[in-house]
Design a protein around this motif. Sequence first.
Motif, PDB file in Angstrom:
ATOM      1  N   ALA A  73       0.654  -1.304  -0.013  1.00 49.82           N
ATOM      2  CA  ALA A  73      -0.179  -0.115  -0.028  1.00 49.82           C
ATOM      3  C   ALA A  73       0.877   1.246   0.050  1.00 49.82           C
ATOM      4  CB  ALA A  73      -0.925   0.189   1.286  1.00 49.82           C
ATOM      5  N   HIS A  74       2.023   0.962   0.475  1.00 52.17           N
ATOM      6  CA  HIS A  74       2.924   2.368   0.573  1.00 52.17           C
ATOM      7  C   HIS A  74       3.556   3.033  -0.899  1.00 52.17           C
ATOM      8  CE1 HIS A  74       6.680   0.407  -0.064  1.00 52.17           C
ATOM      9  NE2 HIS A  74       6.237  -0.597   0.799  1.00 52.17           N
ATOM     10  N   GLN A  75       3.092   1.909  -1.779  1.00 47.57           N
ATOM     11  CA  GLN A  75       3.490   2.461  -3.246  1.00 47.57           C
ATOM     12  C   GLN A  75       2.465   3.165  -4.115  1.00 47.57           C
ATOM     13  OE1 GLN A  75       6.146  -1.778  -3.805  1.00 47.57           O
ATOM     14  NE2 GLN A  75       6.104  -0.470  -5.507  1.00 47.57           N
ATOM     15  N   LEU A  76       1.173   3.322  -3.228  1.00 47.69           N
ATOM     16  CA  LEU A  76       0.054   3.799  -3.862  1.00 47.69           C
ATOM     17  C   LEU A  76       0.188   5.138  -4.192  1.00 47.69           C
ATOM     18  CD1 LEU A  76      -2.763   1.510  -2.723  1.00 47.69           C
ATOM     19  CD2 LEU A  76      -1.405   0.891  -4.905  1.00 47.69           C
ATOM     20  N   ILE A  77      -0.354   5.617  -5.025  1.00 50.67           N
ATOM     21  CA  ILE A  77      -0.395   7.173  -5.241  1.00 50.67           C
ATOM     22  C   ILE A  77      -2.015   7.328  -5.723  1.00 50.67           C
ATOM     23  CG2 ILE A  77       0.100   9.331  -6.505  1.00 50.67           C
ATOM     24  CD1 ILE A  77       3.157   8.024  -6.810  1.00 50.67           C
ATOM     25  N   ARG A  78      -2.712   8.138  -5.275  1.00 46.07           N
ATOM     26  CA  ARG A  78      -4.000   8.533  -5.704  1.00 46.07           C
ATOM     27  C   ARG A  78      -4.380   9.090  -7.122  1.00 46.07           C
ATOM     28  NH1 ARG A  78      -8.097   7.610  -2.164  1.00 46.07           N
ATOM     29  NH2 ARG A  78      -6.546   7.852  -0.475  1.00 46.07           N
ATOM     30  N   VAL A  79      -5.022   8.748  -7.925  1.00 50.45           N
ATOM     31  CA  VAL A  79      -5.247   9.153  -9.404  1.00 50.45           C
ATOM     32  C   VAL A  79      -6.380  10.095  -9.361  1.00 50.45           C
ATOM     33  CG1 VAL A  79      -5.897   8.791 -11.626  1.00 50.45           C
ATOM     34  CG2 VAL A  79      -4.199   7.287 -10.633  1.00 50.45           C
ATOM     35  N   PRO A  80      -6.319  11.464  -9.694  1.00 51.10           N
ATOM     36  CA  PRO A  80      -7.401  12.369  -9.715  1.00 51.10           C
ATOM     37  C   PRO A  80      -8.441  11.901 -10.805  1.00 51.10           C
ATOM     38  CG  PRO A  80      -5.276  13.382 -10.010  1.00 51.10           C
ATOM     39  CD  PRO A  80      -4.873  12.141 -10.068  1.00 51.10           C
ATOM     40  N   ASP A  81      -9.730  12.390 -10.607  1.00 54.72           N
ATOM     41  CA  ASP A  81     -10.768  11.833 -11.540  1.00 54.72           C
ATOM     42  C   ASP A  81     -10.526  12.373 -12.877  1.00 54.72           C
ATOM     43  OD1 ASP A  81     -11.928  10.245  -9.471  1.00 54.72           O
ATOM     44  OD2 ASP A  81     -13.345  12.041  -8.882  1.00 54.72           O
ATOM     45  N   GLY A  82      -9.731  13.329 -13.049  1.00 55.33           N
ATOM     46  CA  GLY A  82      -9.713  14.050 -14.369  1.00 55.33           C
ATOM     47  C   GLY A  82      -8.434  13.292 -15.140  1.00 55.33           C
ATOM     48  N   VAL A  83      -7.870  12.232 -14.576  1.00 54.11           N
ATOM     49  CA  VAL A  83      -6.897  11.794 -15.220  1.00 54.11           C
ATOM     50  C   VAL A  83      -7.177  10.247 -15.741  1.00 54.11           C
ATOM     51  CG1 VAL A  83      -4.192  11.140 -15.026  1.00 54.11           C
ATOM     52  CG2 VAL A  83      -4.926  13.135 -14.160  1.00 54.11           C
ATOM     53  N   SER A  84      -7.185  10.055 -16.962  1.00 57.26           N
ATOM     54  CA  SER A  84      -7.278   8.494 -17.247  1.00 57.26           C
ATOM     55  C   SER A  84      -6.377   7.413 -16.965  1.00 57.26           C
ATOM     56  CB  SER A  84      -7.711   8.568 -18.981  1.00 57.26           C
ATOM     57  OG  SER A  84      -6.425   8.613 -19.490  1.00 57.26           O
ATOM     58  N   PHE A  85      -6.957   6.311 -16.947  1.00 54.16           N
ATOM     59  CA  PHE A  85      -6.013   5.275 -16.358  1.00 54.16           C
ATOM     60  C   PHE A  85      -4.765   5.205 -17.389  1.00 54.16           C
ATOM     61  CE2 PHE A  85      -9.829   3.310 -13.904  1.00 54.16           C
ATOM     62  CZ  PHE A  85      -9.259   3.556 -12.838  1.00 54.16           C
ATOM     63  N   PRO A  86      -5.225   5.265 -18.916  1.00 55.08           N
ATOM     64  CA  PRO A  86      -3.857   5.037 -19.645  1.00 55.08           C
ATOM     65  C   PRO A  86      -2.891   6.277 -19.520  1.00 55.08           C
ATOM     66  CG  PRO A  86      -5.816   4.552 -20.952  1.00 55.08           C
ATOM     67  CD  PRO A  86      -6.392   5.176 -19.531  1.00 55.08           C
ATOM     68  N   ASP A  87      -3.363   7.654 -19.205  1.00 53.53           N
ATOM     69  CA  ASP A  87      -2.621   8.665 -18.916  1.00 53.53           C
ATOM     70  C   ASP A  87      -1.717   8.396 -17.756  1.00 53.53           C
ATOM     71  OD1 ASP A  87      -3.558   9.651 -21.446  1.00 53.53           O
ATOM     72  OD2 ASP A  87      -4.404  11.456 -20.364  1.00 53.53           O
ATOM     73  N   ALA A  88      -2.460   8.056 -16.828  1.00 51.77           N
ATOM     74  CA  ALA A  88      -1.725   7.761 -15.536  1.00 51.77           C
ATOM     75  C   ALA A  88      -0.846   6.529 -15.559  1.00 51.77           C
ATOM     76  CB  ALA A  88      -2.773   7.396 -14.300  1.00 51.77           C
ATOM     77  N   ALA A  89      -0.891   5.767 -16.267  1.00 56.20           N
ATOM     78  CA  ALA A  89      -0.044   4.555 -16.480  1.00 56.20           C
ATOM     79  C   ALA A  89       1.212   4.983 -17.419  1.00 56.20           C
ATOM     80  CB  ALA A  89      -0.756   3.224 -16.999  1.00 56.20           C
ATOM     81  N   GLY A  90       1.210   5.962 -18.241  1.00 61.15           N
ATOM     82  CA  GLY A  90       2.176   6.481 -18.892  1.00 61.15           C
ATOM     83  C   GLY A  90       3.273   7.270 -18.081  1.00 61.15           C
ATOM     84  N   LEU A  91       2.911   7.712 -16.869  1.00 62.59           N
ATOM     85  CA  LEU A  91       3.858   8.663 -16.170  1.00 62.59           C
ATOM     86  C   LEU A  91       5.133   8.207 -15.375  1.00 62.59           C
ATOM     87  CD1 LEU A  91       1.179  11.046 -14.613  1.00 62.59           C
ATOM     88  CD2 LEU A  91       2.262  11.278 -16.789  1.00 62.59           C
ATOM     89  N   PRO A  92       4.846   7.160 -14.706  1.00 60.57           N
ATOM     90  CA  PRO A  92       6.200   6.960 -13.666  1.00 60.57           C
ATOM     91  C   PRO A  92       7.319   6.758 -14.371  1.00 60.57           C
ATOM     92  CG  PRO A  92       4.012   5.555 -12.933  1.00 60.57           C
ATOM     93  CD  PRO A  92       3.712   6.237 -14.325  1.00 60.57           C
TER      94      PRO A  92
END
Length: 335
Positions: free
Chosen positions: A115-134
């Motif tokens: 759980a300590h590796q989790l970061i909350r994703v804002p509602d305005g950011v899609s899952f594909p966009d979020a996955a493209g970031l780290p």
Amino acid sequence: MKAAVVREHGGSDKLNFETDFPDPIPREGDVIVAVKASSLNHHDVFTRRGMPGIKIPMPAIMGLDVAGEIAEVGPRVIGWKKGDRVLVDPINRVEGGLLGETVHGGLAELCRVPAHQLIRVPDGVSFPDAAGLPVAYGTALRMMNTIGQVANGERVLILGASGGVGVCCLQLAKLAGAHVVACAGTDAKAKRLMEIGADKTINYTTHDFKEEIYKMYGKPTRRGTDRGVDVVVNYTGGDTWVKSLKVLKVGGRMLTCGATAGFDPKEDIRYIWTFELKVMGSNSWARSDIEKLLELVEVGKLKVIVDKVFPLKEAREALRVLEDRESFGKVVVAP
């Protein structure tokens, strides 16, 4: 569960779609993430092939970048609940390890994560966009901002600009007010780089980027401090390394975070001392970098360039597209 699995190192045929891989079971402090998107990186290619000195437990499920919803919460997890939208920081900064390499990653329907590796994703950011970031965008942010401190008015040359790291470097340089020359391997990719903000482009398969920079800004000299470029972003290595040194002006900076074309290039240190150059390495990202990227995407200052989204059963083809440099920006797999 369904998963794309590597059971031995080798070529693309070693990544296979399986329908009955065991579901992960949460341990104390873990959550199970229902994967909605996982983006690929060249690191996945190296993991499948095998990397000298790095032991990969088999079978392996690749995919460092994971975004999805919490499907199950393990014992002693506080602050998270089923259904929360999350992005995973791939680096386990407590116990060690890397998601999609030493532990199972995102090329599956389910993924077990502390759980300590989790970061909350804002509602305005899609899952594909979020996955493209780290991995790609996080690496770019640290290299361009924290390490390189690219500034307003500087000239920046980006090699391999059409990849995941490159398209983010381009956007970050423009946000800083820099003038960007972006290199790509096809005219079509060069055109797309112009569309996302490049001031000039060079097709490195038809033109020598060193000679093109000399035409644009002059050949650097000790007395002509306005000749050449201030910054070269070079994470390719290989035969581009010495050419990159030769286009930097006095006091220029070479930024590097990888070596996709070879880690042991020919060197010419005369340029480093003669022009007082700085060669600056950048390694990975901080958790705060990922949080900053999510903010930039949410407010529209940064765009995640997703080229293709493949279903999980086509993960082998998705990795091939990345490996053969057929993509522009990020390649995403969506279980």
